[in-house]
Design a protein around this motif. Structure first.
Motif, PDB file in Angstrom:
ATOM      1  N   HIS A  16      16.045   1.691  -1.160  1.00  0.00           N
ATOM      2  CA  HIS A  16      15.646   2.696  -0.177  1.00  0.00           C
ATOM      3  C   HIS A  16      14.227   2.415   0.302  1.00  0.00           C
ATOM      4  N   ILE A  17      14.019   2.608   1.593  1.00  0.00           N
ATOM      5  CA  ILE A  17      12.718   2.302   2.185  1.00  0.00           C
ATOM      6  C   ILE A  17      12.303   3.435   3.112  1.00  0.00           C
ATOM      7  N   TYR A  18      11.020   3.741   3.108  1.00  0.00           N
ATOM      8  CA  TYR A  18      10.432   4.789   3.944  1.00  0.00           C
ATOM      9  C   TYR A  18       9.411   4.134   4.866  1.00  0.00           C
ATOM     10  N   PRO A  27       0.961  -2.234   6.911  1.00  0.00           N
ATOM     11  CA  PRO A  27       0.951  -2.638   5.503  1.00  0.00           C
ATOM     12  C   PRO A  27       2.059  -1.938   4.711  1.00  0.00           C
ATOM     13  N   ALA A  28       2.483  -2.580   3.634  1.00  0.00           N
ATOM     14  CA  ALA A  28       3.565  -2.051   2.808  1.00  0.00           C
ATOM     15  C   ALA A  28       3.070  -1.788   1.391  1.00  0.00           C
ATOM     16  N   VAL A  29       3.721  -0.858   0.710  1.00  0.00           N
ATOM     17  CA  VAL A  29       3.399  -0.516  -0.670  1.00  0.00           C
ATOM     18  C   VAL A  29       4.683  -0.488  -1.488  1.00  0.00           C
ATOM     19  N   MET A  30       4.671  -1.183  -2.615  1.00  0.00           N
ATOM     20  CA  MET A  30       5.755  -1.088  -3.585  1.00  0.00           C
ATOM     21  C   MET A  30       5.343  -0.097  -4.664  1.00  0.00           C
ATOM     22  N   LEU A  31       6.192   0.898  -4.936  1.00  0.00           N
ATOM     23  CA  LEU A  31       5.916   1.911  -5.943  1.00  0.00           C
ATOM     24  C   LEU A  31       6.732   1.622  -7.194  1.00  0.00           C
ATOM     25  N   LEU A  32       6.070   1.639  -8.350  1.00  0.00           N
ATOM     26  CA  LEU A  32       6.718   1.353  -9.629  1.00  0.00           C
ATOM     27  C   LEU A  32       6.709   2.608 -10.486  1.00  0.00           C
ATOM     28  N   HIS A  33       7.892   3.144 -10.739  1.00  0.00           N
ATOM     29  CA  HIS A  33       8.045   4.412 -11.447  1.00  0.00           C
ATOM     30  C   HIS A  33       7.686   4.304 -12.920  1.00  0.00           C
ATOM     31  N   GLY A  34       7.531   5.450 -13.557  1.00  0.00           N
ATOM     32  CA  GLY A  34       7.302   5.505 -14.991  1.00  0.00           C
ATOM     33  C   GLY A  34       8.603   5.737 -15.739  1.00  0.00           C
ATOM     34  N   SER A  35       8.510   6.331 -16.930  1.00  0.00           N
ATOM     35  CA  SER A  35       9.691   6.503 -17.765  1.00  0.00           C
ATOM     36  C   SER A  35      10.644   7.572 -17.241  1.00  0.00           C
ATOM     37  N   GLU A  36      10.249   8.238 -16.132  1.00  0.00           N
ATOM     38  CA  GLU A  36      11.201   9.169 -15.498  1.00  0.00           C
ATOM     39  C   GLU A  36      12.354   8.426 -14.835  1.00  0.00           C
ATOM     40  N   GLY A  37      12.195   7.128 -14.620  1.00  0.00           N
ATOM     41  CA  GLY A  37      13.298   6.308 -14.154  1.00  0.00           C
ATOM     42  C   GLY A  37      13.389   6.168 -12.650  1.00  0.00           C
ATOM     43  N   ALA A  38      14.287   5.273 -12.254  1.00  0.00           N
ATOM     44  CA  ALA A  38      14.411   4.902 -10.844  1.00  0.00           C
ATOM     45  C   ALA A  38      14.916   6.036  -9.974  1.00  0.00           C
ATOM     46  N   GLN A  39      15.686   6.961 -10.539  1.00  0.00           N
ATOM     47  CA  GLN A  39      16.226   8.050  -9.747  1.00  0.00           C
ATOM     48  C   GLN A  39      15.402   9.327  -9.873  1.00  0.00           C
ATOM     49  N   GLY A  40      14.257   9.229 -10.524  1.00  0.00           N
ATOM     50  CA  GLY A  40      13.352  10.369 -10.574  1.00  0.00           C
ATOM     51  C   GLY A  40      12.776  10.665  -9.193  1.00  0.00           C
ATOM     52  N   TRP A  41      12.389  11.900  -8.982  1.00  0.00           N
ATOM     53  CA  TRP A  41      11.943  12.316  -7.638  1.00  0.00           C
ATOM     54  C   TRP A  41      10.532  11.860  -7.308  1.00  0.00           C
ATOM     55  N   ILE A  42       9.723  11.524  -8.305  1.00  0.00           N
ATOM     56  CA  ILE A  42       8.305  11.260  -8.055  1.00  0.00           C
ATOM     57  C   ILE A  42       8.115  10.080  -7.108  1.00  0.00           C
ATOM     58  N   HIS A  44      10.119   8.730  -4.923  1.00  0.00           N
ATOM     59  CA  HIS A  44      10.591   8.967  -3.559  1.00  0.00           C
ATOM     60  C   HIS A  44       9.677   9.952  -2.831  1.00  0.00           C
ATOM     61  N   ARG A  45       9.180  10.941  -3.529  1.00  0.00           N
ATOM     62  CA  ARG A  45       8.206  11.841  -2.897  1.00  0.00           C
ATOM     63  C   ARG A  45       6.964  11.073  -2.471  1.00  0.00           C
ATOM     64  N   ASP A  46       6.435  10.249  -3.380  1.00  0.00           N
ATOM     65  CA  ASP A  46       5.207   9.521  -3.068  1.00  0.00           C
ATOM     66  C   ASP A  46       5.437   8.480  -1.972  1.00  0.00           C
ATOM     67  N   ALA A  47       6.624   7.871  -1.961  1.00  0.00           N
ATOM     68  CA  ALA A  47       6.930   6.907  -0.899  1.00  0.00           C
ATOM     69  C   ALA A  47       6.945   7.599   0.460  1.00  0.00           C
ATOM     70  N   ALA A  48       7.507   8.809   0.513  1.00  0.00           N
ATOM     71  CA  ALA A  48       7.514   9.557   1.772  1.00  0.00           C
ATOM     72  C   ALA A  48       6.089   9.897   2.204  1.00  0.00           C
ATOM     73  N   PRO A  59      10.226   2.545  -3.199  1.00  0.00           N
ATOM     74  CA  PRO A  59      10.278   2.818  -4.643  1.00  0.00           C
ATOM     75  C   PRO A  59      11.176   1.773  -5.298  1.00  0.00           C
ATOM     76  N   PHE A  60      10.574   0.842  -6.022  1.00  0.00           N
ATOM     77  CA  PHE A  60      11.337  -0.268  -6.595  1.00  0.00           C
ATOM     78  C   PHE A  60      12.003   0.176  -7.893  1.00  0.00           C
ATOM     79  N   ALA A  61      13.333   0.130  -7.919  1.00  0.00           N
ATOM     80  CA  ALA A  61      14.104   0.582  -9.084  1.00  0.00           C
ATOM     81  C   ALA A  61      14.231  -0.554 -10.091  1.00  0.00           C
ATOM     82  N   TYR A  62      13.622  -0.378 -11.257  1.00  0.00           N
ATOM     83  CA  TYR A  62      13.696  -1.447 -12.258  1.00  0.00           C
ATOM     84  C   TYR A  62      14.227  -0.970 -13.599  1.00  0.00           C
TER      85      TYR A  62
END
Length: 229
Positions: A16-18, A27-42, A44-48, A59-62
């Motif tokens: 998913h890309i915003y 410019p582009a930013v890749m966001l790397l989530h914490g232990s809340e996981g790839a489907q956590g809302w944080i 996607h909120r920050d990417a928006a 938001p890069f899902a890893y």
């Protein structure tokens, strides 16, 4: 002032890309989530929010497995895939060739570690800058997102099968990260001083999850190598 008009879509190899609506390459930013996981809302909120301020954001899902309730595991994550995704993000038509990485908690560890290892390897896909909120100062082990629910008294309750709990990942010594097919040893220092670009570090000094003094350790490490975070 933020441009609150954004568009969303799917980018091959990135997910998913915003992006800000009606703008040329930015410019582009890749966001790397914490232990809340790839489907956590944080993430996607920050990417928006990044998109509303004029950036392409992914938001890069890893994390491995998980869903909207369970964050999934940080388990044998190949940092080579992060390198590949950075190259794909830089090549995206909405990106002007400048790419930053922003991670928090385990995602901050991910951002620093991947960038440091890429720098040591002479990768041509390094980010132009990184920002890390509440990172550790060393590599940590695998995160098993068990999310046991405990009664007021008694033993923990196993998550129901539908939550995707994987007992085969309960292996002592399992690594969180791999690089070029080899495990990153738990406790290994993060050689972020190998990265020549700008590094932004932040932490809440009353953080009760990660010891907050790990961030000053990283800052001292950078300064000792002639870098100013």
């Amino acid at each position: 002032m933020a441009n609150l008009r954004i568009v969303q879509g799917e980018a091959p190899g990135l997910g998913h890309i915003y992006a800000p609506a009606g703008q040329s390459a930015v410019p582009a930013v890749m966001l790397l989530h914490g232990s809340e996981g790839a489907q956590g809302w944080i993430a996607h909120r920050d990417a928006a929010l990044f998109a509303a301020h004029g950036f392409v954001a992914v938001p890069f899902a890893y994390s491995v497995g998980g869903n909207h309730w369970i964050g999934g595991d940080i388990w044998n994550v190949p940092l080579d895939e992060t390198e590949r995704a950075l190259a794909a993000l830089r090549a995206h038509p909405g990106c002007n060739g400048k790419v930053g990485v922003y991670g928090w908690s385990r995602g901050a560890e991910h951002a620093l570690l991947a960038t440091a290892l890429m720098s040591q390897a002479g990768s041509t896909h390094l980010p132009d800058a990184i920002a890390a909120h509440a990172p550790p100062d060393r590599a940590h082990g695998a995160w098993r997102n068990l999310f046991y629910r405990r009664r007021e008294q008694g033993d923990p309750i196993q998550p129901p099968p539908a939550w995707g709990f994987r007992g085969d990942r309960l292996v002592e010594g399992t690594t969180a990260w791999t690089w070029r097919g080899e495990p990153v040893v738990e406790g290994a220092p993060i050689p972020i001083e190998a990265f020549r670009g700008p590094v932004f570090l932040s932490v809440g000094d009353k953080d009760e999850i990660w010891p907050a003094d790990m961030v000053p350790h990283l800052a001292e490490q950078l300064r000792a190598a002639g870098r100013e975070p």
